[in-house]
Design a protein around this motif. Sequence first.
Motif, short mmCIF file in Angstrom:
data_model
loop_
_atom_site.label_atom_id
_atom_site.label_comp_id
_atom_site.label_asym_id
_atom_site.label_seq_id
_atom_site.Cartn_x
_atom_site.Cartn_y
_atom_site.Cartn_z
N THR A 23 -16.18 1.73 15.83
CA THR A 23 -16.85 2.35 14.68
C THR A 23 -15.83 2.76 13.62
N GLU A 24 -14.74 3.37 14.06
CA GLU A 24 -13.70 3.81 13.13
C GLU A 24 -13.04 2.61 12.45
N LEU A 25 -12.68 1.59 13.23
CA LEU A 25 -12.04 0.40 12.66
C LEU A 25 -12.98 -0.32 11.69
N ARG A 26 -14.24 -0.44 12.06
CA ARG A 26 -15.23 -1.08 11.19
C ARG A 26 -15.30 -0.36 9.85
N SER A 27 -15.36 0.96 9.91
CA SER A 27 -15.43 1.77 8.70
C SER A 27 -14.19 1.56 7.82
N GLU A 28 -13.02 1.56 8.43
CA GLU A 28 -11.78 1.36 7.68
C GLU A 28 -11.73 -0.03 7.04
N ILE A 29 -12.16 -1.06 7.79
CA ILE A 29 -12.15 -2.42 7.25
C ILE A 29 -13.14 -2.53 6.10
N LEU A 30 -14.35 -1.97 6.26
CA LEU A 30 -15.35 -2.02 5.20
C LEU A 30 -14.87 -1.26 3.96
N ASN A 31 -14.24 -0.11 4.15
CA ASN A 31 -13.70 0.65 3.02
C ASN A 31 -12.62 -0.14 2.29
N CYS A 33 -12.24 -3.41 2.16
CA CYS A 33 -12.87 -4.51 1.43
C CYS A 33 -13.60 -4.00 0.18
N ALA A 34 -14.24 -2.85 0.29
CA ALA A 34 -14.92 -2.27 -0.87
C ALA A 34 -13.93 -1.89 -1.95
N GLU A 35 -12.80 -1.30 -1.56
CA GLU A 35 -11.76 -0.93 -2.53
C GLU A 35 -11.19 -2.16 -3.23
N GLN A 36 -11.05 -3.26 -2.48
CA GLN A 36 -10.51 -4.50 -3.04
C GLN A 36 -11.61 -5.33 -3.72
N ASP A 37 -12.87 -4.89 -3.57
CA ASP A 37 -14.02 -5.59 -4.12
C ASP A 37 -14.08 -7.04 -3.64
N VAL A 38 -13.93 -7.23 -2.31
CA VAL A 38 -13.97 -8.56 -1.72
C VAL A 38 -14.97 -8.57 -0.56
N THR A 39 -15.54 -9.74 -0.31
CA THR A 39 -16.42 -9.91 0.85
C THR A 39 -15.82 -10.87 1.87
N VAL A 43 -6.50 -12.06 6.97
CA VAL A 43 -5.44 -11.14 7.35
C VAL A 43 -4.73 -11.78 8.55
N GLY A 44 -3.54 -12.28 8.32
CA GLY A 44 -2.84 -12.97 9.40
C GLY A 44 -3.66 -14.15 9.86
N SER A 45 -3.93 -14.20 11.14
CA SER A 45 -4.71 -15.31 11.68
C SER A 45 -6.18 -14.93 11.87
N TYR A 46 -6.66 -13.95 11.09
CA TYR A 46 -8.05 -13.50 11.20
C TYR A 46 -8.74 -13.62 9.86
N LYS A 47 -10.01 -13.93 9.92
CA LYS A 47 -10.83 -14.00 8.71
C LYS A 47 -11.92 -12.93 8.81
N VAL A 48 -12.02 -12.12 7.77
CA VAL A 48 -13.00 -11.04 7.70
C VAL A 48 -14.07 -11.47 6.71
N LYS A 49 -15.32 -11.25 7.09
CA LYS A 49 -16.43 -11.60 6.21
C LYS A 49 -17.43 -10.45 6.23
N ILE A 50 -17.81 -10.00 5.04
CA ILE A 50 -18.81 -8.95 4.90
C ILE A 50 -20.13 -9.62 4.50
N ILE A 51 -21.18 -9.33 5.26
CA ILE A 51 -22.48 -9.92 5.00
C ILE A 51 -23.47 -8.78 4.75
N ARG A 52 -24.12 -8.82 3.60
CA ARG A 52 -25.11 -7.81 3.28
C ARG A 52 -26.50 -8.38 3.54
N GLN A 53 -27.36 -7.59 4.16
CA GLN A 53 -28.71 -8.02 4.47
C GLN A 53 -29.70 -6.91 4.15
#
Length: 115
Positions: A23-31, A33-39, A43-53
């Motif tokens: 929960t804490e990590l999810r919140s930090e990652i979402l914050n 991405c929101a600060e960077q205005d990216v979805t 990051v390294g060998s990982y891809k982060v994707k934000i999906i709004r529904q």
Amino acid sequence: MDKKVKRYYQLKQKQKETEQELTELRSEILNHCAEQDVTDLEVGSYKVKIIRQERKEYDDHKLYESLPDPEVWRMLSKPDSSKIASLIKLNVISEDRIRDTFSVKNITLLQVDKI
């Protein structure tokens, strides 16, 4: 049996700790991405994707009142978005008839994949 109960308790405690950390990590990652205005973010060998529904949350009473036949309510037994969508698709009920029976809840999903 004592060992099984003890192990179960230990695993439940570990599960709580893991869920709290997630929960804490999810919140930090979402914050971040929101600060960077990216979805999407790599990051390294990982891809982060934000999906709004949007999800519909039905009001039991309003939905029951809007249905043409109590038999339809029995088919639903409990408001279930996928069942309701199926009944609309099959023309058992109309979308106009249940228009005021739900509220729309916006949710954000976080997906992290290894590249």
